[in-house]
Design an enzyme around this catalytic site. Structure first.
Site, PDB file in Angstrom:
ATOM      1  N   ASP A 116      -7.464 -25.641   7.050  1.00 40.21           N
ATOM      2  CA  ASP A 116      -7.798 -24.241   7.348  1.00 40.21           C
ATOM      3  C   ASP A 116      -6.725 -23.565   8.204  1.00 40.21           C
TER       4      ASP A 116
ATOM      5  N   HIS B 140      -9.265 -18.861  12.001  1.00 39.39           N
ATOM      6  CA  HIS B 140      -9.609 -18.128  10.776  1.00 39.39           C
ATOM      7  C   HIS B 140     -10.910 -17.324  10.929  1.00 39.39           C
TER       8      HIS B 140
ATOM      9  N   TYR C 102      -1.646 -11.012  14.495  1.00 38.89           N
ATOM     10  CA  TYR C 102      -1.582  -9.795  13.651  1.00 38.89           C
ATOM     11  C   TYR C 102      -2.627  -8.775  14.087  1.00 38.89           C
TER      12      TYR C 102
ATOM     13  N   LYS D 231      -2.219  -5.025  15.793  1.00 36.66           N
ATOM     14  CA  LYS D 231      -2.741  -3.786  15.180  1.00 36.66           C
ATOM     15  C   LYS D 231      -3.714  -3.118  16.140  1.00 36.66           C
TER      16      LYS D 231
ATOM     17  N   ILE E  92       0.849  -1.205   0.000  1.00 40.57           N
ATOM     18  CA  ILE E  92       0.000   0.000   0.000  1.00 40.57           C
ATOM     19  C   ILE E  92       0.881   1.250   0.000  1.00 40.57           C
TER      20      ILE E  92
ATOM     21  N   GLU F 172       4.190  -5.320  10.251  1.00 41.82           N
ATOM     22  CA  GLU F 172       4.157  -6.707   9.795  1.00 41.82           C
ATOM     23  C   GLU F 172       2.694  -6.953   9.479  1.00 41.82           C
TER      24      GLU F 172
ATOM     25  N   ASN G  37     -13.802 -16.330  -0.563  1.00 45.00           N
ATOM     26  CA  ASN G  37     -12.476 -16.606  -1.131  1.00 45.00           C
ATOM     27  C   ASN G  37     -12.544 -17.456  -2.395  1.00 45.00           C
TER      28      ASN G  37
ATOM     29  N   ARG H  89     -14.324 -11.725   2.645  1.00 45.31           N
ATOM     30  CA  ARG H  89     -13.563 -10.493   2.857  1.00 45.31           C
ATOM     31  C   ARG H  89     -14.210  -9.406   2.012  1.00 45.31           C
TER      32      ARG H  89
ATOM     33  N   THR I 204      -6.522  -1.704  10.224  1.00 47.53           N
ATOM     34  CA  THR I 204      -7.246  -2.739   9.483  1.00 47.53           C
ATOM     35  C   THR I 204      -8.616  -3.013  10.093  1.00 47.53           C
ATOM     36  N   ASP I 205      -9.497  -3.583   9.283  1.00 51.96           N
ATOM     37  CA  ASP I 205     -10.803  -4.000   9.821  1.00 51.96           C
ATOM     38  C   ASP I 205     -10.680  -5.239  10.699  1.00 51.96           C
ATOM     39  N   GLU I 206      -9.505  -5.916  10.626  1.00 48.85           N
ATOM     40  CA  GLU I 206      -9.368  -7.180  11.366  1.00 48.85           C
ATOM     41  C   GLU I 206      -9.384  -6.977  12.873  1.00 48.85           C
TER      42      GLU I 206
ATOM     43  N   ALA J 270       3.935   1.423   8.273  1.00 45.44           N
ATOM     44  CA  ALA J 270       4.885   0.332   8.527  1.00 45.44           C
ATOM     45  C   ALA J 270       4.253  -0.677   9.465  1.00 45.44           C
TER      46      ALA J 270
ATOM     47  N   ILE K  79      10.850   2.100  12.421  1.00 44.26           N
ATOM     48  CA  ILE K  79      10.003   3.079  13.129  1.00 44.26           C
ATOM     49  C   ILE K  79      10.320   3.106  14.629  1.00 44.26           C
TER      50      ILE K  79
HETATM   51  P1  NAD Z   1       3.315  -4.748   3.504  1.00 45.99           P
HETATM   52  O1  NAD Z   1       3.668  -5.913   4.378  1.00 45.99           O
HETATM   53  O2  NAD Z   1       3.233  -4.944   2.033  1.00 45.99           O
HETATM   54  O3  NAD Z   1       4.364  -3.559   3.750  1.00 45.99           O
HETATM   55  C1  NAD Z   1       4.809  -3.196   5.014  1.00 45.99           C
HETATM   56  C2  NAD Z   1       6.026  -2.296   4.835  1.00 45.99           C
HETATM   57  O4  NAD Z   1       6.450  -1.886   6.153  1.00 45.99           O
HETATM   58  C3  NAD Z   1       7.224  -2.983   4.184  1.00 45.99           C
HETATM   59  O5  NAD Z   1       7.765  -2.149   3.192  1.00 45.99           O
HETATM   60  C4  NAD Z   1       8.203  -3.196   5.323  1.00 45.99           C
HETATM   61  O6  NAD Z   1       9.561  -3.164   4.905  1.00 45.99           O
HETATM   62  C5  NAD Z   1       7.872  -2.020   6.234  1.00 45.99           C
HETATM   63  N1  NAD Z   1       8.226  -2.267   7.646  1.00 45.99           N
HETATM   64  C6  NAD Z   1       7.941  -3.381   8.378  1.00 45.99           C
HETATM   65  N2  NAD Z   1       8.421  -3.234   9.626  1.00 45.99           N
HETATM   66  C7  NAD Z   1       8.992  -2.007   9.680  1.00 45.99           C
HETATM   67  C8  NAD Z   1       9.632  -1.269  10.713  1.00 45.99           C
HETATM   68  N3  NAD Z   1       9.805  -1.780  11.936  1.00 45.99           N
HETATM   69  N4  NAD Z   1      10.073  -0.028  10.438  1.00 45.99           N
HETATM   70  C9  NAD Z   1       9.928   0.506   9.198  1.00 45.99           C
HETATM   71  N5  NAD Z   1       9.342  -0.154   8.184  1.00 45.99           N
HETATM   72  C10 NAD Z   1       8.877  -1.394   8.425  1.00 45.99           C
HETATM   73  O7  NAD Z   1       1.966  -4.193   4.103  1.00 45.99           O
HETATM   74  P2  NAD Z   1       0.734  -3.489   3.352  1.00 45.99           P
HETATM   75  O8  NAD Z   1      -0.190  -4.547   2.898  1.00 45.99           O
HETATM   76  O9  NAD Z   1       1.244  -2.478   2.409  1.00 45.99           O
HETATM   77  O10 NAD Z   1       0.037  -2.766   4.601  1.00 45.99           O
HETATM   78  C11 NAD Z   1       0.415  -1.439   4.983  1.00 45.99           C
HETATM   79  C12 NAD Z   1      -0.386  -1.045   6.208  1.00 45.99           C
HETATM   80  O11 NAD Z   1      -1.767  -1.111   5.924  1.00 45.99           O
HETATM   81  C13 NAD Z   1      -0.156  -1.966   7.414  1.00 45.99           C
HETATM   82  O12 NAD Z   1      -0.138  -1.160   8.567  1.00 45.99           O
HETATM   83  C14 NAD Z   1      -1.360  -2.882   7.412  1.00 45.99           C
HETATM   84  O13 NAD Z   1      -1.668  -3.319   8.722  1.00 45.99           O
HETATM   85  C15 NAD Z   1      -2.429  -1.943   6.861  1.00 45.99           C
HETATM   86  N6  NAD Z   1      -3.534  -2.594   6.143  1.00 45.99           N
HETATM   87  C16 NAD Z   1      -3.277  -3.469   5.112  1.00 45.99           C
HETATM   88  C17 NAD Z   1      -4.326  -4.032   4.416  1.00 45.99           C
HETATM   89  C18 NAD Z   1      -4.092  -4.976   3.254  1.00 45.99           C
HETATM   90  O14 NAD Z   1      -5.056  -5.566   2.746  1.00 45.99           O
HETATM   91  N7  NAD Z   1      -2.888  -5.138   2.770  1.00 45.99           N
HETATM   92  C19 NAD Z   1      -5.652  -3.713   4.762  1.00 45.99           C
HETATM   93  C20 NAD Z   1      -5.867  -2.804   5.812  1.00 45.99           C
HETATM   94  C21 NAD Z   1      -4.796  -2.248   6.480  1.00 45.99           C
HETATM   95  P1  TYD Z   2      -4.934 -12.824   3.133  1.00 48.18           P
HETATM   96  O1  TYD Z   2      -4.643 -12.287   1.771  1.00 48.18           O
HETATM   97  O2  TYD Z   2      -3.834 -13.512   3.876  1.00 48.18           O
HETATM   98  O3  TYD Z   2      -5.571 -11.639   3.996  1.00 48.18           O
HETATM   99  P2  TYD Z   2      -6.271 -11.661   5.471  1.00 48.18           P
HETATM  100  O4  TYD Z   2      -6.048 -12.969   6.108  1.00 48.18           O
HETATM  101  O5  TYD Z   2      -5.537 -10.556   6.153  1.00 48.18           O
HETATM  102  O6  TYD Z   2      -7.721 -11.373   5.211  1.00 48.18           O
HETATM  103  O7  TYD Z   2      -6.117 -13.866   3.011  1.00 48.18           O
HETATM  104  C1  TYD Z   2      -7.387 -13.483   2.494  1.00 48.18           C
HETATM  105  C2  TYD Z   2      -8.300 -14.666   2.662  1.00 48.18           C
HETATM  106  O8  TYD Z   2      -7.836 -15.732   1.819  1.00 48.18           O
HETATM  107  C3  TYD Z   2      -8.323 -15.229   4.073  1.00 48.18           C
HETATM  108  O9  TYD Z   2      -9.637 -15.656   4.387  1.00 48.18           O
HETATM  109  C4  TYD Z   2      -7.390 -16.436   4.004  1.00 48.18           C
HETATM  110  C5  TYD Z   2      -7.572 -16.914   2.575  1.00 48.18           C
HETATM  111  N1  TYD Z   2      -6.387 -17.563   1.965  1.00 48.18           N
HETATM  112  C6  TYD Z   2      -6.517 -18.822   1.368  1.00 48.18           C
HETATM  113  O10 TYD Z   2      -7.599 -19.416   1.344  1.00 48.18           O
HETATM  114  N2  TYD Z   2      -5.401 -19.380   0.809  1.00 48.18           N
HETATM  115  C7  TYD Z   2      -4.188 -18.772   0.845  1.00 48.18           C
HETATM  116  O11 TYD Z   2      -3.193 -19.360   0.346  1.00 48.18           O
HETATM  117  C8  TYD Z   2      -4.072 -17.482   1.455  1.00 48.18           C
HETATM  118  C9  TYD Z   2      -2.757 -16.756   1.507  1.00 48.18           C
HETATM  119  C10 TYD Z   2      -5.206 -16.909   1.992  1.00 48.18           C
END
Ligand code: NAD
Ligand code: TYD
Length: 351
Positions: free
Chosen positions: A286, A290, A158, A162, A11, A82, A257, A222, A132-134, A80, A58
């Site tokens: 699973d 989950h 996770y 958050k 993102i 995980e 899914n 989702r 996140t919504d999680e 930033a 960070i």
């Molecule tokens: P991502 O895992 O792709 O990227 C995370 C980035 O943070 C990476 O570039 C990593 O190097 C950096 N990072 C990790 N630990 C760090 C630290 N200690 N200091 C500095 N940088 C660090 O994640 P994403 O999917 O881009 O998500 C970005 C944010 O959005 C996260 O906070 C996540 O919780 C939130 N979010 C993600 C989703 C989604 O669907 N991907 C949805 C809702 C919210």
């Molecule tokens: P994911 O992309 O890991 O996002 P989140 O768990 O944060 O919602 O997974 C999205 C959905 O897909 C989740 O219900 C788990 C499922 N999933 C699979 O069924 N197979 C897979 O290999 C992965 C990575 C996820």
């Protein structure tokens, strides 16, 4: 200028590219470059002086304080983290370190910077925390979608990490008055998503002729949002959100899914006539704990900030599948680990 953390991730890199396409305001990108950080995502702006990349954590208070004092940003967007649930199940420690302790240390650095600002800059400063919504936990099939007042009931390491960071951010508003904003977004998809997450994993596996692992019965739901819609929402919240408020962001796209995986197969078959991917779908054990369903009620941000998604799922998933098909090298570099040498290649010899 503004600072973004995690701007080399999925993102974050979309946000940085979008920011510089919309505005001339410089952006400092602080990213630790964990396995999820990929500077190749930003190669198109590697010569752009409005983007300043800093590799760091960070939680590194000294580094953050130096950046804040040197650049005097008007805002920080904290992305930033995980971010992968399955990794948090196998090893929660990094999630606690970055998402909880890292956010805490970042807030501490911001607190001392913010108290030192003169009153106008203090009032205008924003700390926008991307969540996140999680954090809200899971929904039954007929439950109403999550609103901003839904109780926090995180179920994975996770989402618990958050949720903790969201609480800290909230506390820094109520206790110290720092003008914070929190956004809780649903599942994103689009270009540059690390192929450990559902959509890019399925595309990459299908193209490699590997099985498509669907957890459990595949009927978990989702609410999918195209990543640039999320970026637009964050810009809008930064611009007009009320400090102390939280905003839910979602795509009004609830999908099971298995439906997502079947759609990806169908699109790949359309783009590659004569191919067949559906037979690769494989049900596997699973994920523990989950969550069954997430759904976001995004009425508040629509009503108060006039934001709503521009993409439907149909348009977004088409663009996404096409992007991965057009960027086989990006996927290959991740699979071979070659993307990790990009930093050295691109930044060697630069100031
Ligand atoms: P991502 O895992 O792709 O990227 C995370 C980035 O943070 C990476 O570039 C990593 O190097 C950096 N990072 C990790 N630990 C760090 C630290 N200690 N200091 C500095 N940088 C660090 O994640 P994403 O999917 O881009 O998500 C970005 C944010 O959005 C996260 O906070 C996540 O919780 C939130 N979010 C993600 C989703 C989604 O669907 N991907 C949805 C809702 C919210
Ligand atoms: P994911 O992309 O890991 O996002 P989140 O768990 O944060 O919602 O997974 C999205 C959905 O897909 C989740 O219900 C788990 C499922 N999933 C699979 O069924 N197979 C897979 O290999 C992965 C990575 C996820």
């Amino acid at each position: 200028m503004i600072i973004i953390t995690g701007g080399a991730g999925f993102i974050g890199s979309n946000f940085v590219l979008d920011w510089l396409a919309q505005s001339d305001e410089p952006i400092i990108n602080l990213d630790k470059l964990t396995y999820a950080g990929n500077l190749q995502n930003l190669s198109s702006i590697s010569e752009d002086s409005r983007h300043i990349f800093v590799q760091g954590d960070i939680g590194d208070t000294q580094l953050i304080s130096r950046l804040l004092n040197e650049h005097q940003p008007r805002a920080i967007i904290n992305m930033a983290a995980e971010s992968h649930v399955d990794r948090s199940i196998h090893g929660p420690e990094d999630f606690i370190q970055t998402n909880i302790l890292g956010t805490f240390r970042l807030l501490e650095s911001v607190r001392s910077y913010w108290f030192g600002l003169e009153s106008g800059s203090r009032a205008n400063f924003r700390f926008l925390h991307v969540s996140t919504d999680e954090v809200y936990g899971t929904l039954e099939k007929n439950d109403p979608a999550f609103t901003e007042t839904h109780g926090y009931q995180p179920n994975s390491p996770y989402s618990a990490s958050k949720a903790s960071s969201d609480h800290l951010v909230r506390a820094y508003f109520h206790t110290y008055g720092i003008p914070v904003l929190t956004t809780n977004c649903s599942n994103n998809y689009g270009p540059f998503q690390f192929p450990e997450k559902l959509i890019p994993l399925m595309i990459a596996n299908a193209l490699a002729g590997k099985s498509l692992p669907v957890y459990g019965d595949g009927l978990q739901i989702r609410d999918w949002l195209y990543v640039t819609d999320h970026c637009r929402a964050i810009r809008r919240v930064l611009e007009a959100g009320i400090p102390g408020e939280t905003y839910n962001i979602g795509g009004w796209n609830e999908k099971a899914n298995i439906e997502i995986v079947q759609t990806i197969c169908a699109l790949l078959e359309e783009y590659r006539p004569g191919s067949n991917f559906q037979h690769l779908i494989t049900y596997v054990k699973d994920r523990p704990g989950h969550d069954r369903r997430y759904a976001i009620n995004a009425q508040k941000i629509e009503r108060e900030l006039n934001w709503k998604p521009a993409e439907t799922f149909d348009t977004g998933i088409r663009k996404t599948v096409a992007w991965y098909l057009n960027h086989p090298q990006w996927i290959a570099d991740i699979q071979t680990g070659a993307y990790r040498t990009w930093l050295e290649k691109n930044y060697h010899g630069r100031q």
